[in-house]
Scaffold this active site. Structure first.
Site, PDB file in Angstrom:
ATOM      1  N   CYS A 114       0.817  -1.224   0.000  1.00 51.31           N
ATOM      2  CA  CYS A 114       0.000   0.000   0.000  1.00 51.31           C
ATOM      3  C   CYS A 114       0.846   1.268   0.000  1.00 51.31           C
ATOM      4  O   CYS A 114       0.359   2.346  -0.353  1.00 51.31           O
ATOM      5  CB  CYS A 114      -0.969   0.003   1.174  1.00 51.31           C
ATOM      6  SG  CYS A 114      -2.134  -1.367   1.105  1.00 51.31           S
ATOM      7  N   HIS A 250      -3.364   7.463   1.769  1.00 51.47           N
ATOM      8  CA  HIS A 250      -3.751   6.129   1.315  1.00 51.47           C
ATOM      9  C   HIS A 250      -5.159   5.876   1.853  1.00 51.47           C
ATOM     10  O   HIS A 250      -5.441   6.120   3.030  1.00 51.47           O
ATOM     11  CB  HIS A 250      -2.758   5.103   1.862  1.00 51.47           C
ATOM     12  CG  HIS A 250      -3.212   3.691   1.664  1.00 51.47           C
ATOM     13  ND1 HIS A 250      -3.691   3.227   0.452  1.00 51.47           N
ATOM     14  CD2 HIS A 250      -3.265   2.636   2.520  1.00 51.47           C
ATOM     15  CE1 HIS A 250      -4.014   1.953   0.586  1.00 51.47           C
ATOM     16  NE2 HIS A 250      -3.775   1.576   1.818  1.00 51.47           N
ATOM     17  N   ASN A 280     -10.071  -0.040  -0.320  1.00 49.82           N
ATOM     18  CA  ASN A 280      -8.612   0.032  -0.280  1.00 49.82           C
ATOM     19  C   ASN A 280      -8.058  -0.577  -1.567  1.00 49.82           C
ATOM     20  O   ASN A 280      -8.129  -1.785  -1.757  1.00 49.82           O
ATOM     21  CB  ASN A 280      -8.108  -0.724   0.962  1.00 49.82           C
ATOM     22  CG  ASN A 280      -6.597  -0.669   1.114  1.00 49.82           C
ATOM     23  OD1 ASN A 280      -5.881  -0.298   0.180  1.00 49.82           O
ATOM     24  ND2 ASN A 280      -6.105  -1.040   2.282  1.00 49.82           N
TER      25      ASN A 280
END
Ligand SMILES: CC(C)(COP(=O)(O)OP(=O)(O)OC[C@H]1O[C@@H](n2cnc3c(N)ncnc32)[C@H](O)[C@@H]1OP(=O)(O)O)[C@@H](O)C(=O)NCCC(=O)NCCS
EC number: 2.3.1.180
Length: 323
Positions: A114, A250, A280
């Site tokens: 990520c 993020h 996500n």
């Protein structure tokens, strides 16, 4: 004079299929209410069968090139952040390179889960500042739907597929924080935390595996480490939280995003939020949010933008840039 890597274009691509939270109620002991209240996620996109990470990445790259008014043959390098490349090799970046019709330059993938896009931006900045490349296409693209355990309600409701991209170009700056472009970077990792978030398979074990996560542990690390890395990067740039126009975090969980903003003393009005629509999307989430944030009219030329991310590794970091 100081070399700066300036954003000249941004774009994104999302697969057509939109999956609302209610879809998971059919197969799992979960609810739209639980997913919304714990994560802020309302829907996510999933790739069609056969639609791969390089497909998403190519579409996002074309959108970013269009926005920059550039053609692929003007690009010196492609850096693609992904943990879900089409094949073990070649890199998904070289597949994008071929699909864009680029026969020169070079292309490679970056794998920092990520945090991948922040790592990729940092690499692109280094290439530009050192004079190895003038124009770099930086992409984040993922198909996390391919590594979900659909029986694990604590993970499969949280992730989605998508891609975003930016085009960076070398410009001469004055060396002050008033310059446009990337002003500072802060990267970190700590492999002791590998068991908090990982895929339990891979080439060397001849398995594919599924994403495994100790969500509450990741959560605990996230808020603290994200606020710290963002503040470190701001300090390196000679700036502080009060200078920030936009945090583009993020997009993992709205509560992590809120906690980080609060720790940095920033109001939520200064945060670009897309987690409700994308879930996500790992390395794709920041360039997706940059692109959507620009489309919405939030991010404008001259704004001070801080991107920050954390993921498996643990790996985390932040980039401060003036749009
Ligand atoms: C995953 C996350 C949303 C879970 O929220 P939480 O408040 O920490 O919840 P917990 O993990 O403590 O679980 C609480 C309960 O909800 C349950 N639960 C988990 N997923 C569920 C779901 N989809 N639907 C309903 N209940 C669920 C758990 O089984 C647990 O039940 P139990 O108490 O009976 O054991 C949260 O920890 C999180 O977002 N962590 C960060 C994850 C992340 O962003 N990772 C990516 C970083 S890149």
């Amino acid at each position: 004079m100081t070399g700066r890597a300036v954003v000249k274009g941004v774009g994104h691509y999302l697969p057509a299929r939109v999956v609302p939270n209610s879809e998971f109620e059919k197969t799992l002991d979960t609810s739209d209410e639980w997913i919304r209240s714990r994560s802020g996620i309302e829907r996510r996109h999933f790739s069609a069968e056969g639609e791969t990470t390089s497909d998403l990445a190519t579409n996002a790259a074309k959108a970013a090139l269009d926005d920059a008014g550039m053609s692929a043959d003007q690009i010196d390098a492609i850096i693609l952040a992904t943990s879900t490349a089409d094949l073990t090799f070649p890199s998904a970046a070289t597949m994008v390179q071929a699909r864009l019709g680029m026969t020169g330059g070079f292309a490679f993938d970056v794998q920092a889960v990520c945090a991948g896009f922040v790592y990729a931006l940092s690499n692109a900045n280094a290439l530009i500042v050192s004079g190895q490349a003038r124009r770099v296409l930086v992409i984040g693209a993922e198909t996390f739907s391919r590594i979900m355990d659909w029986t694990d309600r604590s993970t499969c409701v949280l992730f989605g597929d998508g891609a975003g991209a930016v085009v960076l170009e070398a410009e001469e700056g004055t060396g002050t924080p008033e310059d446009r472009g990337i002003l500072a970077v802060d990267l970190n990792s700590d492999g002791r935390y590998r068991d908090l978030l990982y895929v339990d398979g891979g080439v060397s074990t001849q398995t594919t595996g599924y994403l495994r996560m100790q969500g509450n542990q990741v959560f605990r690390h996230a808020v603290e480490k994200l606020a710290q890395t963002a503040e470190n990067a701001l300090e390196k740039a000679g700036l502080s939280s009060s200078d920030v126009d936009w945090i583009v975090p993020h997009q993992a969980n709205i509560r992590i995003i809120q906690g980080t903003a609060k720790k940095m003393g920033l109001p939520m009005e200064k945060v670009v939020i897309t987690v409700q629509d994308h879930g996500n999307t790992s390395a794709a989430s920041i360039p997706l949010a940059l692109s959507v944030g620009k489309q919405r009219g939030q991010i404008k030329k001259g704004d001070l933008v801080v991107t920050e991310a954390i993921g498996g590794g643990l790996a985390w970091g932040a980039v401060v840039l003036r749009w």
